[in-house]
Design an enzyme around this catalytic site. Structure first.
Site, PDB file in Angstrom:
ATOM      1  CB  CYS A 130      33.520  36.939  49.313  1.00  0.00           C
ATOM      2  SG  CYS A 130      34.139  38.268  50.363  1.00  0.00           S
ATOM      3  CG  HIS A 166      39.314  34.260  48.271  1.00  0.00           C
ATOM      4  ND1 HIS A 166      39.613  32.906  48.310  1.00  0.00           N
ATOM      5  CD2 HIS A 166      38.262  34.437  49.125  1.00  0.00           C
ATOM      6  CE1 HIS A 166      38.780  32.312  49.148  1.00  0.00           C
ATOM      7  NE2 HIS A 166      37.963  33.207  49.662  1.00  0.00           N
ATOM      8  NE  ARG A 223      40.901  31.075  53.857  1.00  0.00           N
ATOM      9  CZ  ARG A 223      39.655  31.569  53.941  1.00  0.00           C
ATOM     10  NH1 ARG A 223      39.197  32.036  55.084  1.00  0.00           N
ATOM     11  NH2 ARG A 223      38.865  31.580  52.895  1.00  0.00           N
ATOM     12  NE  ARG A 236      34.507  29.973  47.666  1.00  0.00           N
ATOM     13  CZ  ARG A 236      35.289  30.153  48.732  1.00  0.00           C
ATOM     14  NH1 ARG A 236      34.864  30.829  49.761  1.00  0.00           N
ATOM     15  NH2 ARG A 236      36.534  29.703  48.742  1.00  0.00           N
ATOM     16  CG  ASP A 240      35.593  41.458  51.116  1.00  0.00           C
ATOM     17  OD1 ASP A 240      35.051  40.807  52.034  1.00  0.00           O
ATOM     18  OD2 ASP A 240      36.815  41.375  50.862  1.00  0.00           O
ATOM     19  CD  GLN A 272      34.089  34.115  47.505  1.00  0.00           C
ATOM     20  OE1 GLN A 272      34.337  33.592  48.579  1.00  0.00           O
ATOM     21  NE2 GLN A 272      32.849  34.189  47.025  1.00  0.00           N
TER      22      GLN A 272
HETATM   23  N1  NVA Z   1      38.702  40.239  52.215  1.00  0.00           N
HETATM   24  C1  NVA Z   1      38.218  39.239  53.126  1.00  0.00           C
HETATM   25  C2  NVA Z   1      37.669  38.066  52.375  1.00  0.00           C
HETATM   26  C3  NVA Z   1      37.112  36.967  53.217  1.00  0.00           C
HETATM   27  C4  NVA Z   1      36.625  35.825  52.416  1.00  0.00           C
HETATM   28  C5  NVA Z   1      39.341  38.805  54.036  1.00  0.00           C
HETATM   29  O1  NVA Z   1      40.459  38.579  53.534  1.00  0.00           O
HETATM   30  O2  NVA Z   1      39.126  38.716  55.248  1.00  0.00           O
HETATM   31  N1   CP Z   2      34.339  33.570  51.471  1.00  0.00           N
HETATM   32  C1   CP Z   2      35.198  32.866  52.228  1.00  0.00           C
HETATM   33  O1   CP Z   2      36.336  32.583  51.848  1.00  0.00           O
HETATM   34  O2   CP Z   2      34.690  32.479  53.413  1.00  0.00           O
HETATM   35  P1   CP Z   2      35.502  31.792  54.604  1.00  0.00           P
HETATM   36  O3   CP Z   2      36.454  32.814  55.135  1.00  0.00           O
HETATM   37  O4   CP Z   2      34.447  31.391  55.587  1.00  0.00           O
HETATM   38  O5   CP Z   2      36.231  30.605  54.060  1.00  0.00           O
END
Ligand code: NVA
Ligand code: CP
Length: 330
Positions: A270, A133, A106, A315, A229, A136
């Site tokens: 998400c 993602h 990540r 998830r 989101d 997700q």
């Molecule tokens: N768009 C958000 C998704 C989090 C799961 C981010 O990248 O922070």
């Molecule tokens: N939805 C998601 O990826 O959550 P986290 O950022 O908590 O992993």
């Protein structure tokens, strides 16, 4: 279906059949987990989790899924590893490949996870980048399938910031699976023209309907799913908050918007979500702007139509399916 040794970097790399297979596998694992049927199919295997951004769901899902499958896992972040500081992505990939059987990454640019995968000898799974993602989206589709029994033709509306990871990956996923997706946002928050063109080509083969609509209310009419989101994502500058609130406030999912959707419609996110003042970030923004709820109201978030907790649980089941399908078990 053989996905052994495949990376899971973006939804675009997988066929509709492969995606369906992963969803079926996830449903099987969910049923096993619910009945506490052991499925330690990967004892003696181990995975590495590299997280350069924060996470609750993704990290916990990988760790618990690994544990359920009988595997060990190691969590590595930017503060406690040499990655990118004293050791290149390529070197790290080769070193971890000698110790682990799969790597989750990540972080920021998609090129980083792509580079990691290029040099790794074991599957690499994208746990979120700025652009995508993919794990997700599997959980989202599993949740939609559980609710509606299908993906094809389901009318999903994605509201708000559609030019980041979730908007991009949902667009690709919807195109692959023949869904009816409307991106409801100001034009400047649409995915790139290149991605839209690629997805429109896919849609011609799969029967998907992809629409782009600036009129939020019009988009929501008769929707089966309203999905949103956060308005500012991890990795984006803090200064973006004030202008984003001005640009996206009208995209908020509230009860008026939900009432335009189909009576059986569900709300998805998400997560994490800003729906109250119980977080430090929300309170800080509240002090500056007076706003108490952002992309979704507390009423909708905690309402009967909200599927966010089922979506979050999924998830874990979908990540388990991805690992089990791709690890090269001998
Ligand atoms: N768009 C958000 C998704 C989090 C799961 C981010 O990248 O922070
Ligand atoms: N939805 C998601 O990826 O959550 P986290 O950022 O908590 O992993």
């Amino acid at each position: 279906m053989n996905l052994k040794n495949r990376d899971f970097l973006q939804i675009m790399d997988f066929t509709p059949e492969e995606i369906k297979y992963l969803l079926r596998l996830a449903l099987e694992y969910k049923a096993k987990k619910q009945k506490r049927i052991p499925h330690r199919e990967f004892e003696e295997y181990n995975i590495a989790l590299i997280f350069e951004k924060s996470s609750t769901r993704t990290r916990c899902s990988f760790e618990v899924a690994a544990h359920d499958l009988g595997m060990g896992s190691t969590y590595i972040n930017s503060n406690n590893s040499h990655l990118g500081v004293k050791e290149s992505i390529a070197d790290t990939a080769r070193i971890l490949s000698g110790i682990y059987d799969g790597i989750c990454y990540r972080g920021y640019e998609q090129e980083i996870v792509d580079e990691l995968a290029e040099h790794a000898l074991v599957p690499v799974w994208n746990g979120l980048t700025n652009e995508a993602h993919p794990t997700q989206i599997l959980a989202d589709f599993m949740t939609i399938k559980e609710k509606f029994g299908r993906l094809k033709g389901v009318k999903m509306v994605y509201l708000g910031d559609a030019h980041y990871n979730i908007g991009n990956s949902l667009l690709v996923g919807a195109a692959k699976m023949g869904m009816d997706l409307t991106i409801a946002a100001p034009k400047e928050f649409y995915p790139t023209p290149e991605l839209i063109a690629e997805c429109q080509m896919l849609a011609e083969q799969t029967g998907a309907k992809l629409r782009f609509e600036e009129d939020i209310q019009k988009a929501a009419v008769n929707a089966d799913v309203l999905y949103t989101d956060v308005w500012v994502s991890m990795g984006e500058p803090e200064e973006f908050w004030i202008p984003r609130i001005k640009q996206l406030a009208h995209c908020q999912v509230n009860s008026e918007l939900m009432s335009l959707a189909h009576e059986d419609a569900i709300f998805m996110h998400c997560l994490p979500a800003f729906h109250d003042l119980k977080t430090a970030t929300a309170r800080e923004i509240n002090l500056k702007t007076g706003i108490e709820e952002m992309e979704v109201t507390d009423e909708v978030f905690n309402g009967e139509q909200s599927y966010v907790y089922q979506q979050a649980e999924n998830r874990m089941h979908t990540i388990k399916a991805v690992m089990a399908a791709t690890i090269n078990k001998i």
